[in-house]
Design a protein around this motif. Structure first.
Motif, PDB file in Angstrom:
ATOM      1  N   LEU A  54      68.799  38.874 -25.588  1.00 39.54           N
ATOM      2  CA  LEU A  54      68.292  38.377 -24.310  1.00 39.54           C
ATOM      3  C   LEU A  54      67.646  37.001 -24.426  1.00 39.54           C
ATOM      4  O   LEU A  54      67.822  36.145 -23.554  1.00 39.54           O
TER       5      LEU A  54
ATOM      6  N   ARG B  57      68.811  33.709 -22.395  1.00 32.98           N
ATOM      7  CA  ARG B  57      67.872  32.961 -21.544  1.00 32.98           C
ATOM      8  C   ARG B  57      67.933  31.466 -21.849  1.00 32.98           C
ATOM      9  O   ARG B  57      68.032  30.631 -20.949  1.00 32.98           O
TER      10      ARG B  57
ATOM     11  N   GLY C  26      71.041  30.394 -19.728  1.00 34.31           N
ATOM     12  CA  GLY C  26      70.191  30.187 -18.576  1.00 34.31           C
ATOM     13  C   GLY C  26      69.639  28.787 -18.481  1.00 34.31           C
ATOM     14  O   GLY C  26      69.915  28.047 -17.539  1.00 34.31           O
TER      15      GLY C  26
ATOM     16  N   CYS D 231      69.128  43.380 -16.880  1.00 27.87           N
ATOM     17  CA  CYS D 231      68.806  42.244 -17.751  1.00 27.87           C
ATOM     18  C   CYS D 231      69.538  40.985 -17.311  1.00 27.87           C
ATOM     19  O   CYS D 231      68.941  39.915 -17.157  1.00 27.87           O
TER      20      CYS D 231
ATOM     21  N   SER E 205      68.872  38.996 -13.943  1.00 29.00           N
ATOM     22  CA  SER E 205      67.581  38.304 -13.869  1.00 29.00           C
ATOM     23  C   SER E 205      67.634  36.897 -14.449  1.00 29.00           C
ATOM     24  O   SER E 205      66.669  36.141 -14.340  1.00 29.00           O
ATOM     25  N   ILE E 206      68.763  36.518 -15.077  1.00 27.57           N
ATOM     26  CA  ILE E 206      68.897  35.190 -15.685  1.00 27.57           C
ATOM     27  C   ILE E 206      69.397  34.199 -14.627  1.00 27.57           C
ATOM     28  O   ILE E 206      70.506  34.360 -14.100  1.00 27.57           O
TER      29      ILE E 206
END
Length: 332
Positions: free
Chosen positions: A104, A108, A112, A144, A147-148
């Motif tokens: 993750l 991110r 992201g 998960c 949410s990015i």
């Protein structure tokens, strides 16, 4: 240095009925092999799991196009991002819980914040690898990944839809997560239709444009079971609307409109009831201020013991009969 760019044609599945019966991992490899016919930039960055993905066609057409990182998913994302930043069209497949939750922070930062156009591919999502225990069950991956910021989240319902999604993402690279689920053997086939990223597909509608008793939105291969549940509800005299949600993010706002004008809105997913499609549509419906009753059907908010996928789905109430029973109970 990146290879010379070639025009990319959409992935063509000659026989969708046959292709949809393949193991989803084999379908993934064959799809990349087809894409490589017209795209000399396509690459697969794998983490040990590559041996099971039918990548021989890709290797033969584009030598050096498969990079093996070993059992090191965090490094896999870093390598994939570096190659994508150099202009390659990179797909990074692994077990769904490992290419989402385990990596993750790398997602991110690289996909992201830095917007590296890598396509993460979550294999065996939901309960598909349930026999290996909860560590291999991907029940939180949608929560998960959605949410990015800037990350597209795609949930094909069939292998044919998967091939179309992969072709589009190769042609127009962007940060994305493609979630692959596999329907248990014997589940009914979904009707073949056009698949487009960012668009929902209405599979059935007893009251087009009008209020209906039940509107069901489903994502992934479990959509076939949700459609069967809608058939059982019709036998009880209820009008139904069935919507396949192939893209979680960005969400087609038509999904919200189709659910808002129902006596009961229902979401179905092979994912936790927390944070997935059900949570997303709860947020969207409340934001519009016109929320009907909402029933979220999915995996319970706990980790189950290891078992076969079909039995785990049955225990979660995710059979056509289980869904229909839950919907009828909610309607009273």
């Amino acid at each position: 240095m990146a290879r010379e760019v070639a025009a990319v044609a959409p992935a063509i599945v000659a026989n969708p009925a046959e292709f949809d019966q393949l193991d989803s991992r084999v379908a993934f490899g064959r799809a990349l092999g087809e894409i490589a016919e017209n795209d000399s930039q396509v690459m697969a960055v794998v983490s040990d799991y590559g041996r099971r993905l039918a990548l021989d066609a890709l290797r033969s057409k584009l030598p050096g196009s498969v990079v093996q990182c070993g059992i090191a998913e965090q490094n896999q994302v870093e390598v994939a991002s570096a190659l994508a930043n150099e202009g390659f069209h990179v797909f990074a497949p692994s077990y769904a819980p490992f290419i989402t939750a385990r990596v993750l922070d790398q997602v991110r930062v690289n996909l992201g914040m830095m917007e590296s156009p890598v396509v993460l591919v979550g294999l065996g999502a939901g309960y598909h690898a349930g026999i290996l225990g909860p560590s291999h069950m991907a029940l939180e991956d949608l929560a998960c990944m959605r949410s990015i910021p800037g990350l597209a989240v795609v949930t094909p319902a069939t292998n044919t839809e998967l091939a179309c999604a992969l072709a589009e993402l190769a042609h127009n690279p962007r940060p994305a997560y493609v979630r692959i689920t596999q329907a248990p053997a014997g589940d009914r086939a979904l009707p073949v239709g056009d698949f487009e990223l960012g668009r929902c597909r209405v599979l059935a509608d007893d009251a087009p444009g009008d209020k209906t008793d039940v509107a069901i939105a489903a994502c992934g291969s479990i959509t076939s079971r949700a459609l069967a549940a809608a058939g059982l509800l019709r036998e009880r005299g209820l009008s139904c609307r069935m919507v396949a949600v192939g893209t979680i993010k960005p969400l087609d706002q038509r999904v919200v409109e189709l659910l808002a004008c129902a006596r009961l809105a229902v979401t179905v997913e092979e994912h936790s009831v927390v944070g997935g499609l059900g949570g997303l549509l709860a947020e969207e419906l409340l934001d519009r201020g016109a929320a009907p009753g909402l029933l979220r059907l999915g995996a319970p908010d706990r980790y189950p013991e290891a078992d076969e996928q079909s039995r785990l789905l049955e225990r979660a109430g995710l059979t056509p009969e289980g869904m229909a029973t839950a919907i009828l109970a909610r309607l009273g």
